[in-house]
Design a protein around this motif. Structure first.
Motif, mmCIF file in Angstrom:
data_model
loop_
_atom_site.group_PDB
_atom_site.id
_atom_site.type_symbol
_atom_site.label_atom_id
_atom_site.label_comp_id
_atom_site.label_asym_id
_atom_site.label_seq_id
_atom_site.Cartn_x
_atom_site.Cartn_y
_atom_site.Cartn_z
ATOM 1 N N HIS A 1 0.799 -8.464 3.803
ATOM 2 C CA HIS A 1 0.057 -7.207 3.840
ATOM 3 C C HIS A 1 -1.147 -7.304 4.777
ATOM 4 O O HIS A 1 -1.357 -6.495 5.662
ATOM 5 C CB HIS A 1 -0.396 -6.795 2.438
ATOM 6 N N ASN B 1 -3.016 -4.488 -1.360
ATOM 7 C CA ASN B 1 -4.151 -4.466 -2.294
ATOM 8 C C ASN B 1 -4.185 -3.190 -3.138
ATOM 9 O O ASN B 1 -4.850 -3.152 -4.167
ATOM 10 C CB ASN B 1 -5.478 -4.647 -1.545
ATOM 11 N N ASP C 1 0.838 -1.206 0.000
ATOM 12 C CA ASP C 1 0.000 0.000 0.000
ATOM 13 C C ASP C 1 0.870 1.252 0.000
ATOM 14 O O ASP C 1 0.881 2.031 0.951
ATOM 15 C CB ASP C 1 -0.994 0.009 1.170
ATOM 16 N N HIS D 1 -2.693 -3.066 6.563
ATOM 17 C CA HIS D 1 -3.964 -3.148 5.842
ATOM 18 C C HIS D 1 -5.122 -2.454 6.530
ATOM 19 O O HIS D 1 -5.618 -1.467 6.033
ATOM 20 C CB HIS D 1 -4.298 -4.600 5.516
HETATM 21 MN MN LIG Z 1 -4.404 -2.528 2.316
#
Ligand SMILES: [Mn+2]
Length: 293
Positions: free
Chosen positions: A176, A115, A55, A233
């Protein structure tokens, strides 16, 4: 990815376009090091290793107003693009710093996939299109196409698909997100052909993991049962939060600059090893709050 068990490991959670966080981490002087040196020096000398949990792009709520302005710009086809320029300067600047570090110190700097590493805003290969405060994913993909072109966009996406998913230390794992299920060594090594592994290690919501997933991961990858699994996350309120019966440690507080520093051959002690570099308010150390926002 196998980490070097003899180096100090510095874990940096979700950076989200905070270039200043990266610079502050590099100039931090870990107390657990043998020498009083900045982390950057310890990375260069091979005494430390840096693991970023992913991220790297998309400013979060700190830039909420700017995202709304940028959405108007996006809706108008970026005829005006001042707000989006500011966002992209921070996002691409962060990735540029990290990739320069990776190229200069490939054995000491490790960048995991989160993500948000989905510049093309694709659906597939374990990725989902992203939209939280606005339509960030679509807005970034359109900006890249318009101002950088397909070639740069595709090259950027290729790099993102090559980021590893899992770092294995002597008595800890790093991904993550909390592992949604159990993923064996073979599954993780073959992740480019297994979108469910990419998805399952980067997107898991709080309470979205199967019971026992963290414990299974730890016992599969590590010899010691006295180990922890670190990730980012989902935002937490304090310095960190723990889930999975205390085995999974969430580090991401968007309003603060928090890292973990794990020294070799020393049992992990979260109250000592989670370091608050900077925070707006008074963060009580070790306060656990796994609430999503
Ligand atoms: Mn994330």
């Amino acid at each position: 990815m196998e980490l070097d068990p003899e180096r100090i490991t510095v874990i940096v959670p979700d950076i989200h376009a905070r270039m200043d966080l990266v610079l502050r981490v590099l100039s931090h002087r870990p107390e657990s090091a043998d020498r009083d040196e900045q982390l950057l020096t310890l990375l260069q000398s091979g005494e430390a290793q840096l693991v970023c949990v992913g991220d790297y792009v998309h400013a979060e709520s700190r830039a909420y107003g700017r995202w709304l302005k940028a959405f108007e710009e996006f809706s108008g086809g970026y005829i005006e693009h001042e707000a989006m320029d500011a966002e992209m300067r921070e996002s691409l600047g962060t990735v540029e710093i990290l990739l320069e570090l990776k190229r200069a110190l490939p054995d000491a700097v490790h960048l995991l996939k989160g993500n948000h590493e989905n510049i093309a805003n694709e659906e597939g290969s374990g990725n989902l299109p992203f939209g939280k405060f606005a339509y960030e994913g679509a807005m970034v993909a359109a900006y890249m196409e318009q101002f950088y072109g397909d070639e740069v966009l595709e090259a950027f996406a290729r790099v993102e698909h090559l980021y590893p998913l899992l770092a294995v230390g002597p008595d800890f794992l790093i991904t993550h997100a909390e592992p949604q299920g159990f993923y064996s060594r073979t599954d993780v090594i073959e992740y480019r052909n297994k979108p469910e592994v990419v998805f399952g290690l980067t997107w898991t919501p709080n309470d979205g993991a199967e019971t026992g997933s963290v414990e299974q991961m730890i016992s599969h990858y590590l010899d010691t049962t006295d180990a922890l699994h670190f990730g980012g996350h989902r935002p937490v309120r304090g310095a960190y939060a723990v889930r999975a019966e205390g085995r999974y440690v969430q580090l991401h507080n968007p309003d603060a600059q928090i890292i973990a520093i794990l020294a070799p051959e020393r049992p992990i002690d979260l109250s000592r090893d989670v370091i608050i570099l900077n925070s707006k308010g008074d963060l009580s150390h070790g306060e656990a709050s796994g609430e999503d926002r």
